[in-house]
Design an enzyme around this catalytic site. Structure first.
Site, PDB file in Angstrom:
ATOM      1  N   SER A   1       1.571  -7.656  -0.674  1.00 53.12           N
ATOM      2  CA  SER A   1       2.390  -8.528   0.171  1.00 53.12           C
ATOM      3  C   SER A   1       1.905  -9.968   0.218  1.00 53.12           C
ATOM      4  O   SER A   1       2.652 -10.854   0.640  1.00 53.12           O
ATOM      5  CB  SER A   1       2.486  -7.964   1.592  1.00 53.12           C
ATOM      6  OG  SER A   1       1.233  -7.967   2.234  1.00 53.12           O
TER       7      SER A   1
ATOM      8  N   THR B   1       0.814  -1.220   0.000  1.00 52.59           N
ATOM      9  CA  THR B   1       0.000   0.000   0.000  1.00 52.59           C
ATOM     10  C   THR B   1       0.839   1.257   0.000  1.00 52.59           C
ATOM     11  O   THR B   1       0.484   2.259  -0.630  1.00 52.59           O
ATOM     12  CB  THR B   1      -0.938   0.000   1.225  1.00 52.59           C
ATOM     13  OG1 THR B   1      -1.850  -1.091   1.118  1.00 52.59           O
ATOM     14  CG2 THR B   1      -1.727   1.287   1.315  1.00 52.59           C
TER      15      THR B   1
ATOM     16  N   THR C   1       1.209  -4.343   4.438  1.00 56.63           N
ATOM     17  CA  THR C   1       1.015  -4.697   5.843  1.00 56.63           C
ATOM     18  C   THR C   1       0.333  -6.050   6.039  1.00 56.63           C
ATOM     19  O   THR C   1       0.346  -6.588   7.148  1.00 56.63           O
ATOM     20  CB  THR C   1       0.179  -3.624   6.561  1.00 56.63           C
ATOM     21  OG1 THR C   1      -1.101  -3.513   5.921  1.00 56.63           O
ATOM     22  CG2 THR C   1       0.893  -2.277   6.527  1.00 56.63           C
ATOM     23  N   ASP C   2      -0.260  -6.618   4.987  1.00 57.08           N
ATOM     24  CA  ASP C   2      -1.030  -7.858   5.150  1.00 57.08           C
ATOM     25  C   ASP C   2      -0.192  -8.998   5.714  1.00 57.08           C
ATOM     26  O   ASP C   2      -0.685  -9.815   6.494  1.00 57.08           O
ATOM     27  CB  ASP C   2      -1.641  -8.285   3.818  1.00 57.08           C
ATOM     28  CG  ASP C   2      -2.814  -7.418   3.406  1.00 57.08           C
ATOM     29  OD1 ASP C   2      -3.253  -6.583   4.226  1.00 57.08           O
ATOM     30  OD2 ASP C   2      -3.291  -7.551   2.270  1.00 57.08           O
TER      31      ASP C   2
END
Length: 322
Positions: A60, A15, A89-90
């Protein structure tokens, strides 16, 4: 004149690097480069000399062990004083934990990303990256995750919300904070024995228990080629009676790790004695993961199997690190 630290930025996408694609009707995609990310932080080159390296540019969910192994190898061959990884961030709680198992040098490696893409109001990427660079420029060696002004231990951190800026929370609290552009630590980082990078990690399955699920779902793991299983059980480590029988049988054929579904606390060892509870499961051969959640327990088991280590002893030692 004080020497400015040299920081390598390893950009993987996510992101923080996403923007609208001119050819697409809607949605953002990872199209911004590492140089684009640095240019969005005014005055950052006054803090450190920056080098950027574009390792990947993907969401990710598409990252793999090979990507993490590649950036660790790049760091070993670098003369930089510290390193920052930008990614989605996943999976960041998993990639940062995995990197910590293999991080071979006494320098900081800091993972960061963004919850809001650069075209969103209040985009957090520049602030997170600036904070991560400051932590990487410190003398605190080890692997960290920095988000929303907080410094986290990859062993204890978890993404707990889909979109909030404060999505990352650590069991036991954060390691420290960035205040007035300085990193302040109030806890120590968990330390692991550093392992050698293998060519690949063996496949280990991860299964979460849910209400009234048939244990038939466990059939076929051995035939499918999995080398181990992590079970995220109810509460402090509990399953149904039917699942107890299925897991006990499976534990004869492969390593089975008992993890806990709640987001905090450790797997119990000696509280509940009914069939399906932790006492009977441990007696049947399952190994508790302590406070490591299921995602991280899976990675630890993979690294143990890849290195040919005594995985039972490894979990006994690592599960009680904090």
């Amino acid at each position: 004149m004080k020497h400015k630290p040299l920081i390598d930025i390893f950009a993987l996408g996510g992101t923080i690097a996403m923007s609208a694609d001119p050819g697409a009707s809607e949605g953002v995609k990872p199209i911004l480069s590492a140089d684009d990310l640095i240019s969005a932080i005014p005055g950052i080159t006054d803090i450190a000399d920056i080098r950027t390296k574009q390792v990947a540019n993907v969401g990710s969910a598409n990252l793999s062990y090979q990507d993490i192994a590649k950036l660790i190898t790049m760091a070993k061959d670098s003369d930089a004083d510290g390193f920052v990884v930008t990614q989605g961030t996943d999976t960041m709680e998993e990639t940062s934990f995995l990197a910590g198992l293999y991080w071979p040098i006494s320098k900081p490696l800091v993972f960061t990303g963004a919850m809001r893409n650069p075209s969103s109001p209040g985009a957090d990427g520049p602030a997170n990256l600036s904070d991560a660079i400051r932590v990487a420029a410190s003398d605190k060696s080890g692997v960290y995750l920095v988000m929303n002004g907080e410094i986290h231990d990859p062993c204890r951190v978890r993404k707990s919300h889909t979109s909030n800026l404060s999505a990352f929370r650590s069991d036991g609290g954060e390691l420290g904070v960035i205040t007035e552009s300085e990193a302040h630590f109030n806890q120590s980082l968990s330390r692991f024995a550093v392992l050698d990078l293998p060519k690949e990690l063996p496949p280990v399955a991860h299964m979460m228990c849910v209400f009234d699920q048939d244990p038939l779902i466990l059939d076929g793991f051995v035939k499918a080629g999995f080398k181990g299983l992590v079970v995220e059980a109810f509460g402090g480590g509990h399953v149904s009676e039917a699942w107890h029988d299925a897991l006990a049988s499976l534990a004869h054929d492969m390593p089975v790790i008992l993890s806990a579904r709640p987001g905090g606390g450790r797997v119990l060892k000696k509280t509940y004695g009914y069939k399906g509870a932790e006492i009977g499961l441990i007696e049947a051969g399952l190994v508790p993961s302590g406070r490591l959640n299921g995602m991280k327990a899976r990675l630890l088991l993979q690294t143990a199997l890849a290195a040919g280590l005594n995985w039972r002893q490894l979990f006994k030692e690592y599960a009680d690190l904090w």
